[in-house]
Design an enzyme around this catalytic site. Structure first.
Site, mmCIF file in Angstrom:
data_model
loop_
_atom_site.group_PDB
_atom_site.id
_atom_site.type_symbol
_atom_site.label_atom_id
_atom_site.label_comp_id
_atom_site.label_asym_id
_atom_site.label_seq_id
_atom_site.Cartn_x
_atom_site.Cartn_y
_atom_site.Cartn_z
ATOM 1 N N ASN A 80 -36.513 -16.088 93.299
ATOM 2 C CA ASN A 80 -35.529 -16.345 94.331
ATOM 3 C C ASN A 80 -35.740 -15.438 95.538
ATOM 4 O O ASN A 80 -36.631 -14.600 95.566
ATOM 5 C CB ASN A 80 -34.116 -16.199 93.746
ATOM 6 C CG ASN A 80 -33.148 -17.186 94.341
ATOM 7 O OD1 ASN A 80 -33.160 -17.441 95.538
ATOM 8 N ND2 ASN A 80 -32.289 -17.733 93.498
ATOM 9 N N HIS A 111 -47.303 6.056 94.774
ATOM 10 C CA HIS A 111 -47.688 7.352 95.358
ATOM 11 C C HIS A 111 -47.639 8.398 94.251
ATOM 12 O O HIS A 111 -46.906 8.249 93.276
ATOM 13 C CB HIS A 111 -46.747 7.747 96.506
ATOM 14 C CG HIS A 111 -45.323 7.806 96.096
ATOM 15 N ND1 HIS A 111 -44.775 8.880 95.426
ATOM 16 C CD2 HIS A 111 -44.325 6.904 96.242
ATOM 17 C CE1 HIS A 111 -43.501 8.640 95.191
ATOM 18 N NE2 HIS A 111 -43.189 7.453 95.657
ATOM 19 N N ALA A 151 -27.614 -8.191 86.280
ATOM 20 C CA ALA A 151 -27.764 -7.845 87.691
ATOM 21 C C ALA A 151 -27.614 -6.341 87.899
ATOM 22 O O ALA A 151 -26.798 -5.687 87.250
ATOM 23 C CB ALA A 151 -26.724 -8.591 88.523
ATOM 24 N N THR A 156 -36.549 0.610 82.602
ATOM 25 C CA THR A 156 -37.557 1.658 82.496
ATOM 26 C C THR A 156 -38.289 1.639 81.158
ATOM 27 O O THR A 156 -39.298 2.313 80.997
ATOM 28 C CB THR A 156 -36.917 3.046 82.683
ATOM 29 O OG1 THR A 156 -35.931 3.232 81.662
ATOM 30 C CG2 THR A 156 -36.276 3.172 84.054
ATOM 31 N N LYS A 157 -37.742 0.880 80.177
ATOM 32 C CA LYS A 157 -38.324 0.800 78.838
ATOM 33 C C LYS A 157 -38.351 -0.643 78.385
ATOM 34 O O LYS A 157 -37.629 -1.488 78.922
ATOM 35 C CB LYS A 157 -37.503 1.632 77.851
ATOM 36 C CG LYS A 157 -37.547 3.115 78.154
ATOM 37 C CD LYS A 157 -36.765 3.911 77.138
ATOM 38 C CE LYS A 157 -36.853 5.390 77.508
ATOM 39 N NZ LYS A 157 -35.962 6.214 76.749
ATOM 40 N N ARG A 171 -30.124 -0.648 79.038
ATOM 41 C CA ARG A 171 -30.097 -0.495 77.579
ATOM 42 C C ARG A 171 -29.605 -1.803 76.979
ATOM 43 O O ARG A 171 -28.947 -2.600 77.653
ATOM 44 C CB ARG A 171 -29.228 0.683 77.159
ATOM 45 C CG ARG A 171 -27.789 0.567 77.554
ATOM 46 C CD ARG A 171 -26.957 1.781 77.109
ATOM 47 N NE ARG A 171 -25.584 1.636 77.514
ATOM 48 C CZ ARG A 171 -24.673 0.887 76.908
ATOM 49 N NH1 ARG A 171 -24.997 0.203 75.833
ATOM 50 N NH2 ARG A 171 -23.435 0.806 77.353
#
Length: 189
Positions: A80, A111, A151, A156-157, A171
């Site tokens: 989207n 970076h 949303a 991160t995992k 989570r």
């Protein structure tokens, strides 16, 4: 001929022509549909490969592909408005994924971080995944088949298949409705 009529009933000839124009940036592609007007989807390719099935992209979608990187998107997936995908190594998005607006998917920090070597890690989003608006998916993450990402989440995992993840960092908060239906009707699997 009937398939063509069905596609033109769902998406206009103009959307198909825009998709054809946009797909010139891809290494290999199926039928691409571009919906919306401005800004037109954009590809910044620094020497990688882009493989896309039959997909729909909305205005503002942007792909940034690094040297020798691979971006792969399966059939039936749509991205989207204003979704950004950064592939410095590899990003795989499966079939029939629904990716909402303002989502960022990246396999790199882009970076170096003080005292650490910059490392790119592939992102894998399996089939039938829903990703809510303004979600960020970071490097090295695998999102399992049928998972739902709420949303505003920052993933991160890894997220297991058929689960719902939410939050910052994301989570697991529940089992997805698809998993519940599959357990109730195993013969339909």
């Amino acid at each position: 001929m009937q398939r063509i009529r069905q596609r033109l009933a769902k998406y206009s000839l103009w959307e198909h022509l825009l998709g054809l124009w946009f797909s010139r940036n891809f290494t290999q592609h199926g039928i691409i549909v571009v919906t919306g007007r401005q800004p037109f989807p954009k590809v910044i390719n620094r020497g990688g490969d882009i493989y896309v099935g039959n997909c729909q992209f909305y205005e503002g979608v942007r792909f940034e592909i690094g040297k020798k990187a691979v971006l792969q998107i399966g059939n039936g997936t749509y991205l989207n408005r204003n979704t950004v995908v950064v592939a410095q190594k590899r990003v795989d998005i499966g079939k029939d994924c629904l990716i909402a607006w303002d989502v960022v998917i990246m396999d790199s920090d882009l970076h170096p971080i003080a005292g650490k070597i910059m490392e790119d890690k592939p992102v894998v989003i399996e089939d039938n995944v829903w990703i809510g608006c303004r979600t960020i998916i970071l490097k090295g993450v695998r999102i399992g088949k049928g998972a739902i990402i709420a949303a505003g989440s920052v993933v991160t995992k890894d997220v297991p298949a058929s689960t719902i993840a939410a939050g910052v960092p994301a989570r697991i908060i529940a089992t997805s409705p698809a998993a519940i239906l599959q357990k109730e009707n195993p013969e339909q699997s």
